[in-house]
Motif scaffolding. Sequence first.
Motif, PDB file in Angstrom:
ATOM      1  N   GLY A   1      -6.267  10.982 -21.060  1.00  0.00           N
ATOM      2  CA  GLY A   1      -7.355  10.308 -20.364  1.00  0.00           C
ATOM      3  C   GLY A   1      -6.933   9.669 -19.062  1.00  0.00           C
ATOM      4  N   TYR A   2      -5.614   9.552 -18.827  1.00  0.00           N
ATOM      5  CA  TYR A   2      -5.106   8.986 -17.578  1.00  0.00           C
ATOM      6  C   TYR A   2      -4.407  10.089 -16.782  1.00  0.00           C
ATOM      7  CZ  TYR A   2      -5.827   4.358 -19.613  1.00  0.00           C
ATOM      8  OH  TYR A   2      -6.373   3.230 -20.173  1.00  0.00           O
ATOM      9  N   LYS A   3      -4.876  10.328 -15.571  1.00  0.00           N
ATOM     10  CA  LYS A   3      -4.280  11.360 -14.729  1.00  0.00           C
ATOM     11  C   LYS A   3      -3.263  10.713 -13.782  1.00  0.00           C
ATOM     12  CE  LYS A   3      -8.297  14.442 -14.947  1.00  0.00           C
ATOM     13  NZ  LYS A   3      -9.315  15.187 -14.166  1.00  0.00           N
ATOM     14  N   PHE A   4      -2.082  10.443 -14.326  1.00  0.00           N
ATOM     15  CA  PHE A   4      -1.053   9.772 -13.548  1.00  0.00           C
ATOM     16  C   PHE A   4      -0.402  10.722 -12.552  1.00  0.00           C
ATOM     17  CE2 PHE A   4      -0.791   6.615 -17.074  1.00  0.00           C
ATOM     18  CZ  PHE A   4      -0.946   5.487 -16.300  1.00  0.00           C
ATOM     19  N   ASP A   5      -0.132  10.215 -11.365  1.00  0.00           N
ATOM     20  CA  ASP A   5       0.746  10.905 -10.423  1.00  0.00           C
ATOM     21  C   ASP A   5       2.100  10.213 -10.487  1.00  0.00           C
ATOM     22  OD1 ASP A   5       0.763   8.597  -8.528  1.00  0.00           O
ATOM     23  OD2 ASP A   5      -1.344   9.146  -8.299  1.00  0.00           O
ATOM     24  N   SER A   6       3.074  10.726  -9.736  1.00  0.00           N
ATOM     25  CA  SER A   6       4.430  10.197  -9.853  1.00  0.00           C
ATOM     26  C   SER A   6       4.528   8.731  -9.429  1.00  0.00           C
ATOM     27  CB  SER A   6       5.401  11.047  -9.023  1.00  0.00           C
ATOM     28  OG  SER A   6       5.017  11.051  -7.661  1.00  0.00           O
ATOM     29  N   ILE A   7       3.751   8.315  -8.419  1.00  0.00           N
ATOM     30  CA  ILE A   7       3.841   6.933  -7.941  1.00  0.00           C
ATOM     31  C   ILE A   7       3.235   5.962  -8.949  1.00  0.00           C
ATOM     32  CG2 ILE A   7       3.232   5.348  -6.078  1.00  0.00           C
ATOM     33  CD1 ILE A   7       5.246   7.521  -5.336  1.00  0.00           C
ATOM     34  N   ASN A   8       2.072   6.299  -9.513  1.00  0.00           N
ATOM     35  CA  ASN A   8       1.464   5.434 -10.525  1.00  0.00           C
ATOM     36  C   ASN A   8       2.302   5.395 -11.795  1.00  0.00           C
ATOM     37  OD1 ASN A   8      -1.485   4.233 -10.075  1.00  0.00           O
ATOM     38  ND2 ASN A   8      -1.316   6.097  -8.845  1.00  0.00           N
ATOM     39  N   THR A   9       2.950   6.507 -12.101  1.00  0.00           N
ATOM     40  CA  THR A   9       3.852   6.522 -13.258  1.00  0.00           C
ATOM     41  C   THR A   9       4.953   5.498 -13.088  1.00  0.00           C
ATOM     42  OG1 THR A   9       3.430   8.880 -13.662  1.00  0.00           O
ATOM     43  CG2 THR A   9       5.419   7.947 -14.623  1.00  0.00           C
ATOM     44  N   VAL A  10       5.568   5.486 -11.904  1.00  0.00           N
ATOM     45  CA  VAL A  10       6.634   4.528 -11.615  1.00  0.00           C
ATOM     46  C   VAL A  10       6.086   3.102 -11.582  1.00  0.00           C
ATOM     47  CG1 VAL A  10       8.322   3.800  -9.891  1.00  0.00           C
ATOM     48  CG2 VAL A  10       8.013   6.215 -10.381  1.00  0.00           C
ATOM     49  N   TYR A  11       4.892   2.925 -11.029  1.00  0.00           N
ATOM     50  CA  TYR A  11       4.284   1.596 -10.913  1.00  0.00           C
ATOM     51  C   TYR A  11       4.162   0.928 -12.280  1.00  0.00           C
ATOM     52  CZ  TYR A  11       0.816  -2.009  -9.825  1.00  0.00           C
ATOM     53  OH  TYR A  11       0.156  -3.210  -9.692  1.00  0.00           O
ATOM     54  N   TYR A  12       3.773   1.696 -13.277  1.00  0.00           N
ATOM     55  CA  TYR A  12       3.576   1.122 -14.604  1.00  0.00           C
ATOM     56  C   TYR A  12       4.846   1.137 -15.463  1.00  0.00           C
ATOM     57  CZ  TYR A  12      -1.481   0.803 -13.965  1.00  0.00           C
ATOM     58  OH  TYR A  12      -2.732   0.457 -13.520  1.00  0.00           O
ATOM     59  N   MET A  13       5.656   2.192 -15.339  1.00  0.00           N
ATOM     60  CA  MET A  13       6.791   2.346 -16.254  1.00  0.00           C
ATOM     61  C   MET A  13       8.048   1.625 -15.795  1.00  0.00           C
ATOM     62  SD  MET A  13       6.578   6.240 -17.689  1.00  0.00           S
ATOM     63  CE  MET A  13       5.104   6.842 -18.513  1.00  0.00           C
ATOM     64  N   ALA A  14       8.305   1.580 -14.483  1.00  0.00           N
ATOM     65  CA  ALA A  14       9.550   0.989 -13.993  1.00  0.00           C
ATOM     66  C   ALA A  14       9.697  -0.493 -14.363  1.00  0.00           C
ATOM     67  CB  ALA A  14       9.665   1.183 -12.484  1.00  0.00           C
ATOM     68  N   PRO A  15       8.642  -1.327 -14.247  1.00  0.00           N
ATOM     69  CA  PRO A  15       8.801  -2.728 -14.665  1.00  0.00           C
ATOM     70  C   PRO A  15       9.133  -2.865 -16.152  1.00  0.00           C
ATOM     71  CG  PRO A  15       6.884  -2.499 -13.251  1.00  0.00           C
ATOM     72  CD  PRO A  15       7.331  -1.111 -13.575  1.00  0.00           C
ATOM     73  N   PHE A  16       8.472  -2.063 -16.999  1.00  0.00           N
ATOM     74  CA  PHE A  16       8.796  -2.075 -18.424  1.00  0.00           C
ATOM     75  C   PHE A  16      10.247  -1.655 -18.650  1.00  0.00           C
ATOM     76  CE2 PHE A  16       4.155  -1.646 -19.778  1.00  0.00           C
ATOM     77  CZ  PHE A  16       4.127  -2.915 -20.344  1.00  0.00           C
ATOM     78  N   ALA A  17      10.671  -0.593 -17.954  1.00  0.00           N
ATOM     79  CA  ALA A  17      12.043  -0.095 -18.105  1.00  0.00           C
ATOM     80  C   ALA A  17      13.050  -1.151 -17.667  1.00  0.00           C
ATOM     81  CB  ALA A  17      12.227   1.185 -17.297  1.00  0.00           C
ATOM     82  N   THR A  18      12.739  -1.893 -16.589  1.00  0.00           N
ATOM     83  CA  THR A  18      13.622  -2.970 -16.135  1.00  0.00           C
ATOM     84  C   THR A  18      13.744  -4.043 -17.201  1.00  0.00           C
ATOM     85  OG1 THR A  18      12.938  -2.567 -13.841  1.00  0.00           O
ATOM     86  CG2 THR A  18      14.018  -4.676 -14.318  1.00  0.00           C
ATOM     87  N   MET A  19      12.612  -4.401 -17.790  1.00  0.00           N
ATOM     88  CA  MET A  19      12.598  -5.427 -18.831  1.00  0.00           C
ATOM     89  C   MET A  19      13.416  -4.974 -20.045  1.00  0.00           C
ATOM     90  SD  MET A  19       9.264  -7.033 -20.743  1.00  0.00           S
ATOM     91  CE  MET A  19       8.868  -5.442 -21.480  1.00  0.00           C
ATOM     92  N   ILE A  20      13.288  -3.715 -20.419  1.00  0.00           N
ATOM     93  CA  ILE A  20      14.010  -3.180 -21.579  1.00  0.00           C
ATOM     94  C   ILE A  20      15.510  -3.151 -21.329  1.00  0.00           C
ATOM     95  CG2 ILE A  20      14.383  -1.080 -22.952  1.00  0.00           C
ATOM     96  CD1 ILE A  20      11.375  -0.455 -22.463  1.00  0.00           C
ATOM     97  N   LEU A  21      15.908  -2.801 -20.117  1.00  0.00           N
ATOM     98  CA  LEU A  21      17.327  -2.560 -19.825  1.00  0.00           C
ATOM     99  C   LEU A  21      18.080  -3.807 -19.365  1.00  0.00           C
ATOM    100  CD1 LEU A  21      19.393  -0.255 -19.763  1.00  0.00           C
ATOM    101  CD2 LEU A  21      18.750   0.165 -17.382  1.00  0.00           C
TER     102      LEU A  21
END
Length: 340
Positions: A185-205
């Motif tokens: 249901g979400y048509k992510f492009d590469s920039i929006n993917t990074v926008y949402y996932m990178a902060p979570f990944a930073t928090m995890i790592l």
Amino acid sequence: MEESKLCQWNVIRSVLAILQWWGFNVTVIIMNKWIFQNLDFKYPLSVSCVHFISSSIGAYVVIKVLKLKPLIQVDPEDRWRRIFPMSFIFCINIVLGNVSLRYIPVSFMQTIKSFTPATTVVLQWLIWKKYFDLRIWASLIPIVGGILLTSITELSFNMLGFCAALFGCIATSTKTILAESLLHGYKFDSINTVYYMAPFATMILAVPATLLEGPGVVEWIYTCPSLFSSLVIIFGSGVLAFCLNFSIFYVIHSTTAVTFNVAGNLKVAVAVTCSWLIFRNPISMMNAVGCAITLVGCTFYGYVRHMLSNQAPGTPRTPRTPRGKSELIPLVNEKLDDKI
């Protein structure tokens, strides 16, 4: 005349898009290997964390400040229920890639990463009980054969680096499979993917990177003979990692699926060649043959997948594939995992 000029411009744009994608991708890989090998900064979790932070900032600037891309709105509940699991696998994938670069040459790591199509098919078959056209299975034979030949003949073989790269393929495949359901249901492009996932990944790592590598990083800072230039290279690799995401978005919108697949496989050859010219890691003739077989197999796999995805409705399927069970690979291209 105008149509001819338009066609020529489309060709030029596609070539430029591919070249800048290759440039960013190869530069990031070479810089990461340079950081581990030549700067003696042997902390892959910290390097990955720098990349995630840089990409988080870059995506925010592109979407919120420069407004070059519209933000895809995601419900707050979905951010934790859908995106957080994806970010966790995403984080593992990037870390494993950097760990493998810490121990094995770029050429070997890139060849093993080409195993991702095979792990994607096998995981879907085992876990989701999906059945695939026999031509998909046949296209995996040269990939598996090439990987085996390359691994057996690798002169700089390291078991830890090999396992990290192999499990990285499994993580990539898992993310590919999860994306089909979690991001429905979400048509992510590469920039929006990074926008949402990178902060979570930073928090995890951030916590494991601080606990496991923090003391070593502090010691490295005090003992590094050329600290400023080294930090410029480390943080520069993070900036270029984000630029790679933007280049992927551009190349996808400037080329066809087949061109993207072929260019992706040629990109591996370019990365292998450039890394050998810089680091001069030993490569035997049979090792080079195995790498070439793998790349040919990946190209063949991409062609088969594209051919089956464009198969006209009603076309008879390959015999022995259970009716109603035939599935193609998820429409999430594995090459998008160059991100970060």
